[in-house]
Write a protein that holds these residues in place. Structure first.
Motif, PDB file in Angstrom:
ATOM      1  N   GLU A 192      -7.018  -7.288 -16.429  1.00 27.94           N
ATOM      2  CA  GLU A 192      -6.067  -8.338 -16.185  1.00 27.94           C
ATOM      3  C   GLU A 192      -5.159  -7.954 -14.847  1.00 27.94           C
ATOM      4  OE1 GLU A 192      -4.092  -9.470 -19.740  1.00 27.94           O
ATOM      5  OE2 GLU A 192      -2.475 -10.580 -18.813  1.00 27.94           O
ATOM      6  N   GLU A 193      -4.939  -8.911 -14.012  1.00 30.55           N
ATOM      7  CA  GLU A 193      -4.135  -8.420 -12.855  1.00 30.55           C
ATOM      8  C   GLU A 193      -2.624  -9.016 -13.482  1.00 30.55           C
ATOM      9  OE1 GLU A 193      -4.581  -7.927  -8.189  1.00 30.55           O
ATOM     10  OE2 GLU A 193      -6.444  -8.527  -9.715  1.00 30.55           O
ATOM     11  N   VAL A 194      -1.713  -8.258 -13.138  1.00 31.01           N
ATOM     12  CA  VAL A 194      -0.362  -8.646 -13.787  1.00 31.01           C
ATOM     13  C   VAL A 194       0.502  -8.804 -12.416  1.00 31.01           C
ATOM     14  CG1 VAL A 194       1.690  -8.194 -15.180  1.00 31.01           C
ATOM     15  CG2 VAL A 194      -0.763  -7.547 -15.951  1.00 31.01           C
ATOM     16  N   PRO A 195       0.950 -10.163 -12.383  1.00 33.76           N
ATOM     17  CA  PRO A 195       1.893 -10.370 -11.123  1.00 33.76           C
ATOM     18  C   PRO A 195       3.280  -9.695 -11.376  1.00 33.76           C
ATOM     19  CG  PRO A 195       1.689 -12.512 -12.522  1.00 33.76           C
ATOM     20  CD  PRO A 195       0.957 -11.394 -13.004  1.00 33.76           C
ATOM     21  N   VAL A 196       3.860  -8.816 -10.513  1.00 31.38           N
ATOM     22  CA  VAL A 196       4.941  -8.123 -10.721  1.00 31.38           C
ATOM     23  C   VAL A 196       5.805  -8.327  -9.278  1.00 31.38           C
ATOM     24  CG1 VAL A 196       4.420  -6.615 -12.364  1.00 31.38           C
ATOM     25  CG2 VAL A 196       4.265  -5.770 -10.185  1.00 31.38           C
ATOM     26  N   ILE A 197       7.178  -8.167  -9.686  1.00 39.18           N
ATOM     27  CA  ILE A 197       8.141  -8.232  -8.434  1.00 39.18           C
ATOM     28  C   ILE A 197       8.059  -6.988  -7.753  1.00 39.18           C
ATOM     29  CG2 ILE A 197      10.226  -8.864  -7.707  1.00 39.18           C
ATOM     30  CD1 ILE A 197      10.482 -10.739 -10.037  1.00 39.18           C
ATOM     31  N   ILE A 198       7.718  -6.531  -6.469  1.00 42.14           N
ATOM     32  CA  ILE A 198       7.825  -5.250  -6.154  1.00 42.14           C
ATOM     33  C   ILE A 198       8.563  -5.326  -4.593  1.00 42.14           C
ATOM     34  CG2 ILE A 198       6.668  -3.340  -5.066  1.00 42.14           C
ATOM     35  CD1 ILE A 198       4.273  -4.646  -6.506  1.00 42.14           C
ATOM     36  N   ASN A 199       9.938  -4.648  -5.028  1.00 40.38           N
ATOM     37  CA  ASN A 199      10.726  -4.667  -3.996  1.00 40.38           C
ATOM     38  C   ASN A 199      10.637  -3.356  -2.993  1.00 40.38           C
ATOM     39  OD1 ASN A 199      12.107  -7.122  -4.254  1.00 40.38           O
ATOM     40  ND2 ASN A 199      13.073  -6.331  -5.791  1.00 40.38           N
ATOM     41  N   LYS A 200      10.554  -3.403  -1.626  1.00 40.13           N
ATOM     42  CA  LYS A 200      10.729  -2.078  -0.806  1.00 40.13           C
ATOM     43  C   LYS A 200      11.706  -1.222  -1.243  1.00 40.13           C
ATOM     44  CE  LYS A 200       9.072  -1.242   3.686  1.00 40.13           C
ATOM     45  NZ  LYS A 200       9.807   0.151   4.119  1.00 40.13           N
ATOM     46  N   SER A 201      11.194   0.068  -1.627  1.00 38.93           N
ATOM     47  CA  SER A 201      12.516   0.947  -2.061  1.00 38.93           C
ATOM     48  C   SER A 201      13.366   1.267  -1.010  1.00 38.93           C
ATOM     49  CB  SER A 201      11.748   2.160  -2.527  1.00 38.93           C
ATOM     50  OG  SER A 201      12.797   3.279  -2.903  1.00 38.93           O
ATOM     51  N   GLU A 202      14.525   1.260  -0.916  1.00 40.38           N
ATOM     52  CA  GLU A 202      15.507   1.689   0.004  1.00 40.38           C
ATOM     53  C   GLU A 202      15.836   3.033  -0.247  1.00 40.38           C
ATOM     54  OE1 GLU A 202      18.618  -1.222  -0.562  1.00 40.38           O
ATOM     55  OE2 GLU A 202      17.479  -2.595   0.257  1.00 40.38           O
ATOM     56  N   LYS A 203      15.541   3.756  -1.464  1.00 39.90           N
ATOM     57  CA  LYS A 203      16.050   5.114  -1.517  1.00 39.90           C
ATOM     58  C   LYS A 203      15.093   6.021  -0.888  1.00 39.90           C
ATOM     59  CE  LYS A 203      18.705   4.028  -5.806  1.00 39.90           C
ATOM     60  NZ  LYS A 203      18.214   3.645  -6.833  1.00 39.90           N
ATOM     61  N   VAL A 204      13.586   5.637  -1.116  1.00 41.57           N
ATOM     62  CA  VAL A 204      12.501   6.724  -0.707  1.00 41.57           C
ATOM     63  C   VAL A 204      11.716   6.017   0.181  1.00 41.57           C
ATOM     64  CG1 VAL A 204      10.616   8.077  -1.467  1.00 41.57           C
ATOM     65  CG2 VAL A 204      12.839   7.825  -2.819  1.00 41.57           C
ATOM     66  N   GLU A 205      11.418   6.658   1.335  1.00 42.75           N
ATOM     67  CA  GLU A 205      10.205   6.053   2.357  1.00 42.75           C
ATOM     68  C   GLU A 205       9.176   7.211   2.424  1.00 42.75           C
ATOM     69  OE1 GLU A 205       9.489   4.455   6.802  1.00 42.75           O
ATOM     70  OE2 GLU A 205      11.397   4.990   6.054  1.00 42.75           O
ATOM     71  N   ILE A 206       7.783   6.879   2.106  1.00 35.40           N
ATOM     72  CA  ILE A 206       6.870   8.267   2.321  1.00 35.40           C
ATOM     73  C   ILE A 206       6.738   7.787   3.703  1.00 35.40           C
ATOM     74  CG2 ILE A 206       4.729   8.755   1.337  1.00 35.40           C
ATOM     75  CD1 ILE A 206       6.691   8.488  -1.004  1.00 35.40           C
ATOM     76  N   VAL A 207       6.938   9.169   4.341  1.00 33.02           N
ATOM     77  CA  VAL A 207       6.666   9.316   5.917  1.00 33.02           C
ATOM     78  C   VAL A 207       5.264   9.737   6.106  1.00 33.02           C
ATOM     79  CG1 VAL A 207       7.674  10.030   7.816  1.00 33.02           C
ATOM     80  CG2 VAL A 207       9.083   9.570   6.202  1.00 33.02           C
ATOM     81  N   GLU A 208       5.002  10.648   5.386  1.00 36.14           N
ATOM     82  CA  GLU A 208       3.643  11.265   5.626  1.00 36.14           C
ATOM     83  C   GLU A 208       3.159  12.003   4.287  1.00 36.14           C
ATOM     84  OE1 GLU A 208       2.035  14.798   8.717  1.00 36.14           O
ATOM     85  OE2 GLU A 208       4.278  14.455   8.266  1.00 36.14           O
ATOM     86  N   ARG A 209       1.960  12.237   4.005  1.00 28.34           N
ATOM     87  CA  ARG A 209       1.351  13.070   3.039  1.00 28.34           C
ATOM     88  C   ARG A 209       0.716  14.142   3.472  1.00 28.34           C
ATOM     89  NH1 ARG A 209      -0.533  10.746  -2.215  1.00 28.34           N
ATOM     90  NH2 ARG A 209      -1.860  12.334  -2.365  1.00 28.34           N
ATOM     91  N   VAL A 210       1.131  15.390   3.099  1.00 27.89           N
ATOM     92  CA  VAL A 210       0.540  16.769   3.539  1.00 27.89           C
ATOM     93  C   VAL A 210      -0.218  17.365   2.192  1.00 27.89           C
ATOM     94  CG1 VAL A 210       0.931  18.769   4.645  1.00 27.89           C
ATOM     95  CG2 VAL A 210       2.267  16.758   5.293  1.00 27.89           C
ATOM     96  N   ALA A 211      -1.470  17.726   2.456  1.00 29.49           N
ATOM     97  CA  ALA A 211      -2.145  18.292   1.323  1.00 29.49           C
ATOM     98  C   ALA A 211      -1.537  19.658   1.318  1.00 29.49           C
ATOM     99  CB  ALA A 211      -3.684  18.554   1.774  1.00 29.49           C
TER     100      ALA A 211
END
Ligand code: FAD
Length: 335
Positions: A192-211
């Motif tokens: 079941e796909e559920v619609p939700v409201i997603i607002n871009k987070s102002e507190k955290v931005e993922i810039v890069e993922r490093v292993a």
């Protein structure tokens, strides 16, 4: 007591089902989620209710399909490009919304780094309780409440906790405790796909993922286990030097992890990794059963401990009684 009892019954009518939060990474479902599905199924059967799994992320169709092969009644999926990388602010928002749509009576989340970031936020938003890091879950026969057991006071006591009034009953569960669920390809579950409201987070931005740097692998030939007896985290680089000389990998006891000296992925033992190297070198490790459970099948165990009566010596092939850092210095000179 009677009023409280009535309150419980009324609330139980509004909240139904057992819900598992599914953790995944690089297209793979994490073991802890499969363990929760297995335990969740047992609990749901006892209550005569349904088991649902929540999966959040981006491009997660394959994961949702794979989840239907397990013994779950429903897979609830939220797929959005903003959810591609774990971001606790967005994920708390989404999970809160899903729980408010379905009103589950039990929500189980892995006590992993992600789960430990997510669960308290969600529980706070829902104004319910949370038992963190459970090692056992049962349904209490008379009340139908979730009996949540967790080690307390440094593991010296087992606390049994219930959440009698508020819903959902929420717990994070330690990885590696329960059996994982079995996959059967004939199962055709429901997504079941559920619609939700997603607002871009102002507190955290993922810039890069490093292993992150390589962690202790279960098939290394030599592993050096670091215990609390090395004294302080500043001594770890010395141990790394020895590891480099021997081509060894590092592991650690839970006491070291709990002290924040090393990442939890290094933990060896009952609730960490099980290893079976040719040589296991235990540095300042007492030899508690919860640790030795993870090293017992090593070919040779070499233990260094200043206490000649330390339990580690009972399973060690070679034991050195003395100060671990002094002996480490001697070894570094010699090798
Ligand atoms: P300690 O018990 O503090 O021992 C330190 C040792 O170092 C002592 O023997 C001391 O004599 C020695 N020492 C001190 N100074 C020196 C020195 N200068 N030179 C030489 N020796 C020195 N633990 C795990 O490791 N893995 C698990 O998976 C795990 N799971 C657990 C699950 C549960 C449910 C519970 C309750 C506990 C679990 N534990 C686990 C914790 C376990 O019981 C022990 O507390 C832990 O293993 C102790 O770690 P340690 O030996 O590093 O520390």
């Amino acid at each position: 007591v009677f009023d409280e009892g009535q309150e419980i019954i009324q609330r139980k009518r509004e909240y139904r089902g057992v819900f598992i939060y599914c953790e995944h990474e690089n297209g793979c479902i994490k073991d802890v989620s499969l363990e929760l599905i297995c335990k969740g199924r047992e609990i749901a059967n006892q209550l005569g209710e349904e088991l649902s799994v929540i999966v959040i992320g981006h491009k997660i169709d394959n994961i949702a399909i794979e989840l239907t092969y397990y013994d779950v009644n429903k897979v609830i999926k939220v797929d959005n490009s903003l959810l591609e990388t774990f971001n606790e602010y967005l994920y708390v928002d989404v999970l809160e919304q899903i729980i408010n749509v379905f009103n589950p009576q039990i929500v189980l989340i892995g006590a992993t780094k992600y789960g430990m970031a997510l669960a308290p936020g969600v529980a706070t938003r829902l104004k319910t309780g949370l038992t963190a890091d459970c090692t056992e879950l049962e349904i209490e026969n008379e009340t139908g409440l979730l009996l949540q057991t967790r080690p307390a006071f440094g593991g010296n006591l087992l606390a049994r906790i219930i959440c009698p009034i508020h819903r959902p009953q929420m717990a994070t569960v330690r990885p590696g405790i329960f059996m994982p669920a079995n996959k059967e390809f004939e199962r055709k579950g429901f997504i079941e796909e559920v619609p939700v409201i997603i607002n871009k987070s102002e507190k955290v931005e993922i810039v890069e993922r490093v292993a992150k740097e390589s962690i202790c692998s279960s098939n290394a030939e030599i592993i050096i286990g670091i215990g609390k007896g090395i004294g302080k985290p500043e001594n770890i680089p010395m141990v790394k030097k020895l590891a480099n000389k021997l081509g060894a990998e590092l592991g650690a006891t839970r006491a070291v992890i709990d002290a924040g000296w090393m990442d939890c992925s290094y933990q060896i033992g009952q609730t960490g990794r099980v290893v079976s190297p040719k040589i296991y070198i235990a540095l300042g490790i007492s030899g508690a059963v919860q640790h030795t459970a993870g090293i017992i099948s090593s070919n040779t165990i070499i233990a260094i401990n200043r206490d000649k009566d330390a339990p580690i010596f009972k399973i060690a092939s070679i034991g050195i009684v003395g100060d671990v850092m002094e002996i480490l210095n001697l070894l570094l000179d010699e090798i």
